[in-house]
Design an enzyme around this catalytic site. Structure first.
Site, mmCIF file in Angstrom:
data_model
loop_
_atom_site.group_PDB
_atom_site.id
_atom_site.type_symbol
_atom_site.label_atom_id
_atom_site.label_comp_id
_atom_site.label_asym_id
_atom_site.label_seq_id
_atom_site.Cartn_x
_atom_site.Cartn_y
_atom_site.Cartn_z
ATOM 1 N N SER A 256 43.475 35.049 43.751
ATOM 2 C CA SER A 256 42.117 35.609 43.794
ATOM 3 C C SER A 256 41.038 34.597 44.139
ATOM 4 O O SER A 256 39.859 34.962 44.232
ATOM 5 C CB SER A 256 41.785 36.273 42.449
ATOM 6 O OG SER A 256 42.449 37.505 42.339
ATOM 7 N N LYS B 215 38.779 35.709 46.903
ATOM 8 C CA LYS B 215 37.563 36.520 46.757
ATOM 9 C C LYS B 215 36.299 35.702 46.959
ATOM 10 O O LYS B 215 35.222 36.261 47.182
ATOM 11 C CB LYS B 215 37.557 37.214 45.399
ATOM 12 C CG LYS B 215 38.661 38.260 45.253
ATOM 13 C CD LYS B 215 38.541 39.004 43.934
ATOM 14 C CE LYS B 215 39.627 40.058 43.775
ATOM 15 N NZ LYS B 215 40.938 39.501 43.429
ATOM 16 N N SER C 139 37.149 40.031 39.010
ATOM 17 C CA SER C 139 38.149 39.766 40.041
ATOM 18 C C SER C 139 38.901 41.043 40.412
ATOM 19 O O SER C 139 40.125 41.047 40.581
ATOM 20 C CB SER C 139 39.139 38.684 39.578
ATOM 21 O OG SER C 139 39.875 38.174 40.673
ATOM 22 N N LYS D 96 35.670 30.527 40.364
ATOM 23 C CA LYS D 96 36.605 31.641 40.525
ATOM 24 C C LYS D 96 37.996 31.281 40.025
ATOM 25 O O LYS D 96 38.503 30.191 40.299
ATOM 26 C CB LYS D 96 36.677 32.048 42.002
ATOM 27 C CG LYS D 96 37.385 33.365 42.241
ATOM 28 C CD LYS D 96 36.548 34.537 41.776
ATOM 29 C CE LYS D 96 37.364 35.822 41.689
ATOM 30 N NZ LYS D 96 38.314 35.828 40.566
#
Length: 490
Positions: free
Chosen positions: A60, A63, A120, A223
């Site tokens: 992720s 993202k 997320s 993140k």
């Protein structure tokens, strides 16, 4: 001779051990490799790296690019924060982590951004990509073009969410570069990555890494990522004073182990980074040729359809602009003043408060040299006769003399401020205030510079801002490497 029950027990233990070995062996064989990078965010200097250029599954962390392109599209007018995005079957069918979107549902883009950044959510990320580019494949193409423009040479994106897919790979170095771009290119949106929770429209979502953000002083993003193939990944950033560090980890074995490793890397970065450094911002990547919005003739906004940016190319654009010819001043016109801007600028730099600035402006106007009016030239008789036959046109009323405002109104919720540091002397605090004001004129426009004496020194404050204005000012100043925190109403 051993009894039968004893033999059966040994046989059972042997079979159990075999099962455990068979179960553990595959996990060890597919364990994700470890990689790390520590970077001084102000300069881009690498302070530590290990396997930083090894292509691994980013999970992720992907993202970050999805959100970066969304911020880019908003800035370029391709889509708006309040655009209603229609959820496609593909987005709705994405596996967890997800927001729980339904096919055909409409939801504002701002809620999808919050869900993707904070929770997320995979369905939100896919919905963002399709809303901007029309399909997941087209959005992946844009992601790769943007990555190349940033210098992410070892990254290939296949989707907007980061779930494992053949060929979807990146590196610790490339993800550190991307994180730095997020911080400096879009400081107005960076706060999304540090929100512990957020309203995502259909429900409230919680941050995936609140534990580390709450435990590490100065931590503010960015993140997390996890898949079985990737392990536990994290790109994190923290600021202490003038220093900002970005640390990236691939292949953590658990959330706790990953967070502990990021903490070690952050501490290492702050110990190695110089206390002062000239900020070298990364170059903003150019817009891909097929995504630059062009304005329709006679329309002031890009054409859009369903939130995705559409372009209509216009021919016959002006190639060069001619300098306008100066008109002569008529005798009826008010006397103009030739104000020496260099004199005003120099005086402003020496001013230490709003009252001083007001007096400088007033003095400049009073001492300026009047420009003599140009006498009207006689026109040919024929022209005079034609003019006499027309109704007399009324001359425009001269604009009133502008008011010099020396105090800021506290109406409209302008009760907030920002602090940019505490200094040993009043002079030093005033000098910093003036420097910051000149560098951030658009953000701090209308604020009042104020020096407040405290027991430990002199606080340099900007007052008279709205809450949103103070928040935006602090985030922009922090992105420039200036220490800043918000002040409540007094």
């Amino acid at each position: 001779m051993a009894s039968r029950p004893y033999i059966r027990a040994l046989h059972g233990l042997f079979l159990f051990a075999c099962v455990i070995l068979l179960a553990v062996a595959p996990l060890r064989s597919i364990a994700a490799p470890y990689a790390a990078m520590v970077m001084d965010a102000r300069t881009g200097e690498v302070l530590h790296s290990r396997n930083a250029d090894t292509r691994l599954h980013p999970a992720s962390l992907t993202k970050m690019m999805t959100l970066y392109i969304a911020f880019q599209a908003i800035q370029r007018g391709e889509i708006g924060l309040d655009t209603e995005v229609t959820i496609t079957p593909l987005a709705a069918s994405e596996p967890p982590s997800k927001l729980g979107l339904r096919s055909g549902q409409k939801i504002k883009l701002r809620y999808l951004l919050r869900a993707a950044a904070v929770k997320s959510a995979n369905d939100a990320a896919t919905a963002i990509g399709i809303a901007i580019s029309g399909s997941e494949e087209a959005f992946a193409t844009r992601m790769n073009r943007t990555a190349r423009a940033m210098g992410m040479t070892n990254t290939t994106f296949r989707n907007a969410h980061g779930l494992t897919q053949n060929g979807h790979m990146s590196t610790a170095r490339d993800m550190s570069i991307l994180g730095r771009h997020v911080i400096y290119d879009f400081p107005q949106y960076y706060n999304l990555f540090s929100r512990r929770s957020a309203d995502a429209g259909i429900k409230r979502v919680n941050h995936t890494n609140s534990r580390w953000l709450n435990s590490y002083p100065g931590g503010d993003g960015i993140k997390t990522g996890y898949t079985r193939a990737a392990g536990f990944n994290l790109v994190a950033s923290a600021q202490r004073g003038q220093e900002r560090i970005i640390a990236t980890v691939f292949g953590g074995t658990s959330t706790a182990q990953r967070n502990a490793r990021i903490t070690e890397l952050m501490d290492l970065g702050f110990s190695r980074a110089p206390s002062r450094a000239t900020i070298r911002r990364p170059d903003v990547p150019a817009a891909p040729a097929d995504t630059t919005p062009e304005i329709i003739a006679g329309n002031s906004s890009p054409a859009t359809n369903g939130g995705a940016g559409k372009t209509i190319r216009v021919t016959g654009l002006v190639q060069r602009s001619l300098r306008p010819v100066t008109r002569p001043v008529r005798a009826q016109d008010p006397v103009l003043l030739a104000v020496d801007t260099n004199t005003i600028t120099s005086a402003l730099e020496e001013a230490v408060n709003q009252e001083a600035i007001a007096s400088v402006l007033e003095e400049a106007v009073q001492t300026s040299t009047p420009v003599p009016a140009v006498a009207p030239q006689a026109r040919p008789a024929a022209v005079v006769e034609v003019a006499a036959a027309r109704p007399a046109a009324s001359l425009p009323t001269p604009a009133p003399t502008p008011e010099i405002v020396t105090r800021i109104s506290t109406s409209g919720g302008r009760h907030w401020g920002v602090n940019v540091g505490r200094y040993a002397s009043r002079y030093e605090a005033e000098r910093v205030l003036l420097k910051v004001a000149l560098n951030e004129m658009s953000t701090l426009d209308g604020s009042l510079r104020r020096v407040v004496q405290r027991s430990g020194g002199f606080d340099a404050n900007f007052m008279g801002l709205t809450r949103d204005g103070a928040d935006l000012a602090c985030r922009r100043l922090q992105a420039r490497g200036t220490t800043c925190f918000m002040l409540g109403s007094e």
